[in-house]
Design a protein around this motif. Structure first.
Motif, mmCIF file in Angstrom:
data_model
loop_
_atom_site.group_PDB
_atom_site.id
_atom_site.type_symbol
_atom_site.label_atom_id
_atom_site.label_comp_id
_atom_site.label_asym_id
_atom_site.label_seq_id
_atom_site.Cartn_x
_atom_site.Cartn_y
_atom_site.Cartn_z
ATOM 1 N N PHE A 56 3.809 -0.555 -7.852
ATOM 2 C CA PHE A 56 2.849 -1.252 -8.201
ATOM 3 C C PHE A 56 1.582 -0.750 -7.909
ATOM 4 C CE2 PHE A 56 6.547 -4.144 -6.855
ATOM 5 C CZ PHE A 56 6.881 -4.893 -7.898
ATOM 6 N N PHE A 57 0.604 -1.064 -8.836
ATOM 7 C CA PHE A 57 -0.695 -0.519 -8.637
ATOM 8 C C PHE A 57 -1.984 -1.643 -8.523
ATOM 9 C CE2 PHE A 57 2.436 1.982 -11.307
ATOM 10 C CZ PHE A 57 2.023 3.354 -10.848
ATOM 11 N N ARG A 58 -1.503 -2.452 -7.645
ATOM 12 C CA ARG A 58 -2.409 -3.625 -7.606
ATOM 13 C C ARG A 58 -3.660 -3.331 -6.574
ATOM 14 N NH1 ARG A 58 0.037 -8.579 -8.280
ATOM 15 N NH2 ARG A 58 -0.818 -9.292 -6.445
ATOM 16 N N ALA A 59 -4.915 -3.204 -7.653
ATOM 17 C CA ALA A 59 -5.904 -2.790 -6.493
ATOM 18 C C ALA A 59 -6.589 -3.598 -5.452
ATOM 19 C CB ALA A 59 -7.355 -2.911 -7.470
ATOM 20 N N GLU A 60 -5.944 -4.990 -5.475
ATOM 21 C CA GLU A 60 -6.522 -5.937 -4.321
ATOM 22 C C GLU A 60 -5.562 -6.009 -3.379
ATOM 23 O OE1 GLU A 60 -3.745 -8.242 -6.850
ATOM 24 O OE2 GLU A 60 -5.129 -6.716 -7.124
ATOM 25 N N GLN A 61 -4.255 -4.932 -3.374
ATOM 26 C CA GLN A 61 -3.489 -5.060 -2.515
ATOM 27 C C GLN A 61 -3.318 -3.927 -1.511
ATOM 28 O OE1 GLN A 61 -0.894 -7.470 -3.472
ATOM 29 N NE2 GLN A 61 0.244 -7.346 -1.675
ATOM 30 N N GLU A 62 -3.394 -4.339 -0.135
ATOM 31 C CA GLU A 62 -3.247 -3.162 0.997
ATOM 32 C C GLU A 62 -2.094 -2.318 0.635
ATOM 33 O OE1 GLU A 62 -2.869 -2.872 5.878
ATOM 34 O OE2 GLU A 62 -3.131 -4.879 4.953
ATOM 35 N N LYS A 63 -2.131 -0.957 0.980
ATOM 36 C CA LYS A 63 -1.158 0.039 0.647
ATOM 37 C C LYS A 63 -0.086 -0.465 1.778
ATOM 38 C CE LYS A 63 -0.580 4.792 -0.311
ATOM 39 N NZ LYS A 63 -0.548 4.781 -1.548
ATOM 40 N N GLU A 64 1.076 -0.780 1.182
ATOM 41 C CA GLU A 64 2.250 -0.954 1.997
ATOM 42 C C GLU A 64 3.475 -0.423 1.149
ATOM 43 O OE1 GLU A 64 2.299 -4.831 4.557
ATOM 44 O OE2 GLU A 64 1.111 -5.342 2.447
ATOM 45 N N HIS A 65 4.301 -0.081 2.119
ATOM 46 C CA HIS A 65 5.812 0.521 1.671
ATOM 47 C C HIS A 65 6.892 -0.689 2.302
ATOM 48 C CE1 HIS A 65 3.407 3.475 0.349
ATOM 49 N NE2 HIS A 65 3.218 3.971 1.302
ATOM 50 N N PHE A 66 7.864 -1.163 1.445
ATOM 51 C CA PHE A 66 8.971 -1.909 1.901
ATOM 52 C C PHE A 66 10.009 -1.402 1.572
ATOM 53 C CE2 PHE A 66 5.112 -4.424 0.993
ATOM 54 C CZ PHE A 66 4.899 -5.368 2.049
ATOM 55 N N THR A 67 11.190 -1.555 2.432
ATOM 56 C CA THR A 67 12.266 -1.308 2.243
ATOM 57 C C THR A 67 13.299 -2.572 2.340
ATOM 58 O OG1 THR A 67 12.216 0.839 3.301
ATOM 59 C CG2 THR A 67 14.381 0.211 3.176
ATOM 60 N N ILE A 68 13.812 -3.074 1.323
ATOM 61 C CA ILE A 68 14.329 -4.398 0.963
ATOM 62 C C ILE A 68 15.751 -4.369 0.471
ATOM 63 C CG2 ILE A 68 14.048 -6.494 -0.138
ATOM 64 C CD1 ILE A 68 11.691 -5.861 1.621
ATOM 65 N N ARG A 69 16.674 -5.039 1.018
ATOM 66 C CA ARG A 69 18.038 -5.255 0.718
ATOM 67 C C ARG A 69 18.285 -6.101 -0.344
ATOM 68 N NH1 ARG A 69 18.499 -5.517 6.352
ATOM 69 N NH2 ARG A 69 18.752 -7.761 6.455
ATOM 70 N N ALA A 70 18.623 -5.759 -1.704
ATOM 71 C CA ALA A 70 18.304 -6.489 -2.856
ATOM 72 C C ALA A 70 19.868 -6.603 -3.327
ATOM 73 C CB ALA A 70 17.569 -5.988 -3.826
#
Length: 258
Positions: A244-258
């Motif tokens: 995602f390229f959301r300018a308002e979002q703090e840079k974060e990385h998630f590892t999610i079981r989907a």
């Protein structure tokens, strides 16, 4: 195969479910989309589409422009075996449908049609969207095109082309709200497509990279993508990497079981 086993064990160790997510944007995506267990009428269409391919024992000569296959030893392949071994799984097709339905992108690009199993999930997710899907192998594309016509998917534009040729002709400003990358599982090609398509991104853009743990070099490509200055949020589901390229979002990385 050993690499993928090690990567998956590491993924399980690091991954979280919705309870470990503190970003409202990602929490909503995980709870309302990833973990949506309700049955959908579109799932029956996806199943019927897959079953027609699984019943097709005809063979085609596949032209492979990517990193090759770990399943097939020959380029002469039965259609039902391609659908069974090389196509997107039923579970992943349903998730791709839900992601598309959740974000409602109007303009979608798929890099790598194969038999169209993922393409129809994108189409069903937003029937009003325009979906352009690219396939370099004429024989594979022909089967997909026949399937699209049979199931009356009228919002799909099937392009038989090498990806590089398409990108060279495509305006760099042509925005695609969702891009599904499933065409060439090599680090060089993945990063090349990433850089070529960066000028098209907006705040609402969603990119999905398939098989980010397919090899050590694909994992290296994923790590480079995560650190790019334009990238704000990434989600590793093991099979996919969402960007995602959301300018308002703090840079974060998630590892999610989907």
């Amino acid at each position: 195969m050993l690499h993928q086993i090690k990567s998956y064990l590491q993924f399980l160790w690091n991954s979280k479910n919705q309870h470990g997510v503190h970003s409202p944007f990602v929490f909503a995506l995980v709870t309302q989309c990833f973990y949506d267990k309700q049955s959908k009428p579109e799932y029956a269409v996806l199943k019927n589409y897959r079953n027609t391919l699984l019943k097709n024992k005809n063979t085609i000569e596949v032209t492979d422009f990517g990193a090759g296959s770990r399943v097939f030893k020959s380029n002469t392949r039965a259609i039902n075996q391609i659908a069974k071994n090389a196509g997107i799984s039923s579970k992943r097709a349903q998730l791709l449908f839900r992601i598309t339905q959740y974000f409602q992108p109007e303009n979608i690009l798929e890099i790598g049609t194969s038999l169209g199993l993922a393409t129809v999930a994108l189409s069903l997710g937003n029937p009003k969207a325009t979906i352009t899907t690219l396939e370099g192998c004429p024989e594979t594309a022909k089967i997909a095109q026949q399937q699209f016509q049979k199931f009356q998917f009228t919002n799909i534009i099937s392009e038989v082309t090498e990806f590089e040729n398409f990108f060279n002709q495509e305006p760099a400003t042509d925005n695609r709200q969702l891009i599904y990358f499933d065409g060439n599982h090599s680090q060089k090609a993945t990063l090349h497509y990433f850089e070529q398509l960066l000028p098209t991104v907006t705040n609402e853009t969603v990119w999905i990279f398939d098989d980010i743990h397919w090899s050590a070099e694909m994992e290296a490509a994923w790590e480079i993508i995560k650190t790019h200055p334009k990238v704000s949020v990434t989600i590793d589901t093991f099979q996919w990497g969402l960007v995602f390229f959301r300018a308002e979002q703090e840079k974060e990385h998630f590892t999610i079981r989907a």
